[in-house]
Design a protein around this motif. Structure first.
Motif, PDB file in Angstrom:
ATOM      1  N   SER A 233       0.816  -1.217   0.000  1.00  0.00           N
ATOM      2  CA  SER A 233       0.000   0.000   0.000  1.00  0.00           C
ATOM      3  C   SER A 233       0.845   1.260   0.000  1.00  0.00           C
ATOM      4  N   VAL A 234       2.121   1.125   0.460  1.00  0.00           N
ATOM      5  CA  VAL A 234       3.009   2.292   0.506  1.00  0.00           C
ATOM      6  C   VAL A 234       3.874   2.374  -0.748  1.00  0.00           C
ATOM      7  N   THR A 235       4.406   1.223  -1.176  1.00  0.00           N
ATOM      8  CA  THR A 235       5.373   1.251  -2.279  1.00  0.00           C
ATOM      9  C   THR A 235       4.722   1.342  -3.651  1.00  0.00           C
ATOM     10  N   VAL A 236       3.488   0.847  -3.798  1.00  0.00           N
ATOM     11  CA  VAL A 236       2.835   0.940  -5.106  1.00  0.00           C
ATOM     12  C   VAL A 236       2.658   2.391  -5.545  1.00  0.00           C
ATOM     13  N   PRO A 237       2.156   3.290  -4.671  1.00  0.00           N
ATOM     14  CA  PRO A 237       2.107   4.707  -5.090  1.00  0.00           C
ATOM     15  C   PRO A 237       3.477   5.293  -5.385  1.00  0.00           C
ATOM     16  N   ILE A 238       4.495   4.872  -4.611  1.00  0.00           N
ATOM     17  CA  ILE A 238       5.848   5.374  -4.873  1.00  0.00           C
ATOM     18  C   ILE A 238       6.334   4.881  -6.238  1.00  0.00           C
ATOM     19  N   ALA A 239       6.081   3.600  -6.537  1.00  0.00           N
ATOM     20  CA  ALA A 239       6.482   3.062  -7.841  1.00  0.00           C
ATOM     21  C   ALA A 239       5.734   3.763  -8.970  1.00  0.00           C
ATOM     22  N   GLN A 240       4.450   4.043  -8.754  1.00  0.00           N
ATOM     23  CA  GLN A 240       3.692   4.766  -9.776  1.00  0.00           C
ATOM     24  C   GLN A 240       4.257   6.166  -9.995  1.00  0.00           C
ATOM     25  N   ALA A 241       4.634   6.822  -8.881  1.00  0.00           N
ATOM     26  CA  ALA A 241       5.227   8.158  -9.009  1.00  0.00           C
ATOM     27  C   ALA A 241       6.551   8.099  -9.753  1.00  0.00           C
ATOM     28  N   ALA A 242       7.370   7.088  -9.450  1.00  0.00           N
ATOM     29  CA  ALA A 242       8.660   6.957 -10.143  1.00  0.00           C
ATOM     30  C   ALA A 242       8.460   6.671 -11.631  1.00  0.00           C
ATOM     31  N   GLU A 243       7.521   5.771 -11.952  1.00  0.00           N
ATOM     32  CA  GLU A 243       7.268   5.446 -13.359  1.00  0.00           C
ATOM     33  C   GLU A 243       6.708   6.649 -14.108  1.00  0.00           C
ATOM     34  N   THR A 244       5.800   7.364 -13.455  1.00  0.00           N
ATOM     35  CA  THR A 244       5.229   8.553 -14.094  1.00  0.00           C
ATOM     36  C   THR A 244       6.285   9.626 -14.300  1.00  0.00           C
ATOM     37  N   SER A 245       7.180   9.790 -13.316  1.00  0.00           N
ATOM     38  CA  SER A 245       8.261  10.772 -13.460  1.00  0.00           C
ATOM     39  C   SER A 245       9.173  10.413 -14.628  1.00  0.00           C
ATOM     40  N   ALA A 246       9.513   9.115 -14.745  1.00  0.00           N
ATOM     41  CA  ALA A 246      10.367   8.692 -15.858  1.00  0.00           C
ATOM     42  C   ALA A 246       9.669   8.915 -17.197  1.00  0.00           C
ATOM     43  N   THR A 247       8.373   8.618 -17.261  1.00  0.00           N
ATOM     44  CA  THR A 247       7.634   8.850 -18.502  1.00  0.00           C
ATOM     45  C   THR A 247       7.572  10.333 -18.837  1.00  0.00           C
ATOM     46  N   LEU A 248       7.367  11.147 -17.799  1.00  0.00           N
ATOM     47  CA  LEU A 248       7.331  12.598 -18.006  1.00  0.00           C
ATOM     48  C   LEU A 248       8.687  13.115 -18.482  1.00  0.00           C
ATOM     49  N   ALA A 249       9.769  12.563 -17.866  1.00  0.00           N
ATOM     50  CA  ALA A 249      11.109  12.981 -18.276  1.00  0.00           C
ATOM     51  C   ALA A 249      11.433  12.540 -19.696  1.00  0.00           C
ATOM     52  N   ALA A 250      10.795  11.449 -20.155  1.00  0.00           N
ATOM     53  CA  ALA A 250      11.037  10.963 -21.515  1.00  0.00           C
ATOM     54  C   ALA A 250      10.312  11.792 -22.573  1.00  0.00           C
ATOM     55  N   GLY A 251       9.477  12.753 -22.131  1.00  0.00           N
ATOM     56  CA  GLY A 251       8.823  13.635 -23.089  1.00  0.00           C
ATOM     57  C   GLY A 251       7.333  13.456 -23.203  1.00  0.00           C
ATOM     58  N   GLU A 252       6.754  12.463 -22.506  1.00  0.00           N
ATOM     59  CA  GLU A 252       5.305  12.260 -22.530  1.00  0.00           C
ATOM     60  C   GLU A 252       4.681  13.202 -21.506  1.00  0.00           C
ATOM     61  N   LEU A 253       4.385  14.415 -21.927  1.00  0.00           N
ATOM     62  CA  LEU A 253       3.954  15.458 -20.999  1.00  0.00           C
ATOM     63  C   LEU A 253       2.523  15.297 -20.529  1.00  0.00           C
ATOM     64  N   SER A 254       1.738  14.446 -21.156  1.00  0.00           N
ATOM     65  CA  SER A 254       0.334  14.304 -20.779  1.00  0.00           C
ATOM     66  C   SER A 254       0.110  13.296 -19.662  1.00  0.00           C
ATOM     67  N   VAL A 255       1.138  12.566 -19.243  1.00  0.00           N
ATOM     68  CA  VAL A 255       0.963  11.542 -18.224  1.00  0.00           C
ATOM     69  C   VAL A 255       0.740  12.201 -16.861  1.00  0.00           C
ATOM     70  N   ARG A 256      -0.141  11.582 -16.045  1.00  0.00           N
ATOM     71  CA  ARG A 256      -0.452  12.110 -14.712  1.00  0.00           C
ATOM     72  C   ARG A 256      -0.581  10.958 -13.726  1.00  0.00           C
TER      73      ARG A 256
END
Length: 569
Positions: A233-256
């Protein structure tokens, strides 16, 4: 599958890979690391608790049973001694023997055991004294000499000792023997021993220990499951935040990030999404501004080409007639011609930059020998090098095999690098090196001029940047050459790197891949020249044209003090 990937079945069978897999999970997974620590510390705590409880219960059971045995033996012995003290023997051995028999049937039963033995302390025979006896499996062999000596020596105290008793299955069960003296009238002192079987207590202890270990194992499993649920319950949101950050850094600006509830993770998700919205808006605004800028530069450049062509034609006509003018007017005609040429070059560079920004640059590939291309560029700039007092030397141990490249763009890169080396070389020798390996070909341009600091070298490819703004350009550069050269190199899938040190000069290395291979940061020519100096190159003399040796990959020819010298490879 990557070379480092290991199938699960193979990883399970190969126990030697377990430490590496465990270390990989330990460093890469927060959930695994936290769960492993939790289970490890929990298991250690439960183990210590179980061992302490088992030992405490074992000691308590043993001490309690020994105390019961001692009390029962003491009561039986005291009752027997009271009866013996009240017995009148009257020199009749039969009376004493009957009393002992009655003791075995009545008083000794108070000891709650059928295992007993009685031995006369005085080894000397005495007529009429009751005989020593053993009962219930307690034999003299089970009694240690130390216990018997202690019982014989002290008649007022009770002594006990742990022993092993024979079991019905032929094995041994734990037991305890309690001994003290019993005084018979006219017969003297006897050793009286009662043995007690502790098999019941051993079974109770075994049951308690199994129960403790079972409860401990269940607790470890339950705590592990609870920890896994909590950690998930704690690490899944953290993993989602990390994955979303990496996707955002890769140029996919619409990810949330998905936002649920009102807890801390929901606050984090809203803050992250707000930051992503702000970044997306700013990047879009900058992209729009950049697009406007690109269009402006492109439009202005195109609009300037027509009037510039007219101006250049007029300037050429005036320049051709400069000899008919007076000195001042002739000089003005020369300056006008030079600046119009520089302006035309700048306009061409701006158009090229706008094409790079718009992503509309296309390569015109041809199989070209980089070594011969470098020789042509050196020959075309020989006059400029002589004007600056620089001697250009070509060292080409490789690079003769044709490689797919755009020769016009590579020639432009080499002219730019060689022109910069001539301008900043302080009249010292300039070395052009061409070499190759199985994956790439490379050319390096090395001068021994003033050099640059590390901070300046990091900005050398910026547009319009100059290390020394107060220094005038002597060969009419526009400030865009190195930026365009870097773009040309990357367009080929290659690299353009620079090394420079104050007082030691500068070294540019252009590396091009063979057949589109991924070269990474490697190059056939080392970027850092080390502790080289001018002296080894002075012995080579002036550069002469390359003579290709039939059947050889390539050769270089140089003239030194001893005459022409050829090196083939």
């Amino acid at each position: 599958m990557s070379p480092d990937a290991i199938p699960v079945s193979a990883g399970v069978r190969d126990w030697r890979s377990w430490p590496r897999r465990f270390g990989h999970l330990w460093t890469r997974s927060l959930r695994f690391r936290t769960l492993a620590l939790t289970l490890g510390l929990t298991a250690l705590t439960i183990l210590v608790s179980m061992v302490w409880m088992a030992l405490a219960i074992q000691n308590e059971l043993f001490e309690s049973r020994v105390q019961q045995a001692r009390e029962a033996a003491w009561d039986a012995t005291r009752s027997a001694q009271v009866r013996l003290d009240a017995t009148v023997v009257s020199n009749d051995p039969a009376v004493l023997q009957d009393v002992v028999t009655d003791l075995r049937d009545v008083e000794f039963r108070q000891a709650a055991t059928s295992m007993l033995a009685m031995y006369r302390v005085d080894p000397e025979p005495l007529p009429g004294a009751p005989q020593s006896f053993e009962q219930g499996g307690l034999t003299e062999a089970l009694l240690t000499d130390g216990l018997r000596d202690t019982v014989r020596r002290d008649s007022s105290l009770q002594w006990w000792q742990s022993i092993g008793l024979a079991a019905e299955d032929g094995g041994t069960v734990p037991g305890v023997v309690v001994g003290q003296q019993l005084v018979l009238p006219e017969a003297g002192a006897y050793e009286l021993y009662f043995a007690y079987d502790l098999a019941g207590e051993a079974r109770t202890l075994q049951f308690v220990q199994l129960t403790l270990w079972g409860v401990g194992s269940v607790l470890v499993v339950l705590i592990g499951a609870i920890s896994w649920i909590v950690l998930r319950s704690v690490t899944v949101p953290i993993a989602q935040a990390a994955e979303t950050s990496a996707t955002l850094a890769a140029g996919e600006l619409s990810v949330r990030l998905p936002v649920r509830g009102q807890d801390e993770f929901a606050v984090l998700g809203r803050s992250f999404n707000a930051m992503a919205d702000s970044i997306e808006a700013q990047i879009k605004e900058l992209a729009d501004l950049s697009l406007v800028q690109q269009r402006f530069v492109s439009d202005v450049s195109h609009e300037l080409r027509t009037p510039l062509t007219t101006i250049r034609l007029a300037a050429d006509m005036i320049f051709d007639q400069r000899d008919a003018f007076d000195a001042a007017t002739g000089r003005a005609a020369e300056l006008l011609h030079a600046q119009v040429q520089r302006f035309e070059t700048l306009l061409g560079d701006l158009l090229e930059i706008s094409r790079y920004d718009a992503g509309s640059v296309q390569l015109e590939l041809e199989a070209t020998s980089l070594a011969h291309l470098a020789e042509d560029v050196i020959a075309s700039m020989q006059q400029l090098a002589e004007q600056h007092g620089s001697d250009v030397r070509l060292v080409a141990p490789g690079g003769y095999a044709p490689v797919e490249m755009d020769p016009r763009r590579i020639r432009r890169i080499l002219r730019n690098l060689l022109g910069n080396a001539i301008e900043h070389g302080e009249g010292r020798p300039i070395v052009v090196t061409v070499d190759s390996d199985q994956r790439a070909v490379a050319v390096g341009v090395r001068d021994f001029g003033m050099g640059m600091s590390a901070a300046d070298a990091e900005r050398v490819f910026d547009r319009f940047w100059r290390a020394d703004p107060s220094r005038k350009r002597t060969i009419g550069g526009t400030g865009l050459g190195l930026s365009i050269a870097l773009g040309d190199a990357r367009l080929h899938g290659g690299t353009l790197a620079v090394w420079s040190a104050p007082g030691r000069g500068t070294h540019f290395v252009l590396t091009l891949p063979r057949d589109g291979a991924d070269i990474g940061d490697t190059s056939p020519i080392a970027l850092d020249p080390g502790d080289d100096d001018i002296a080894p190159y002075d012995a080579l003399g002036a550069t002469r044209p390359i003579d290709v040796v039939p059947g050889a990959t390539g050769a270089i020819g140089t003239a030194g003090p001893a005459g022409p010298m050829g090196v083939a490879r």
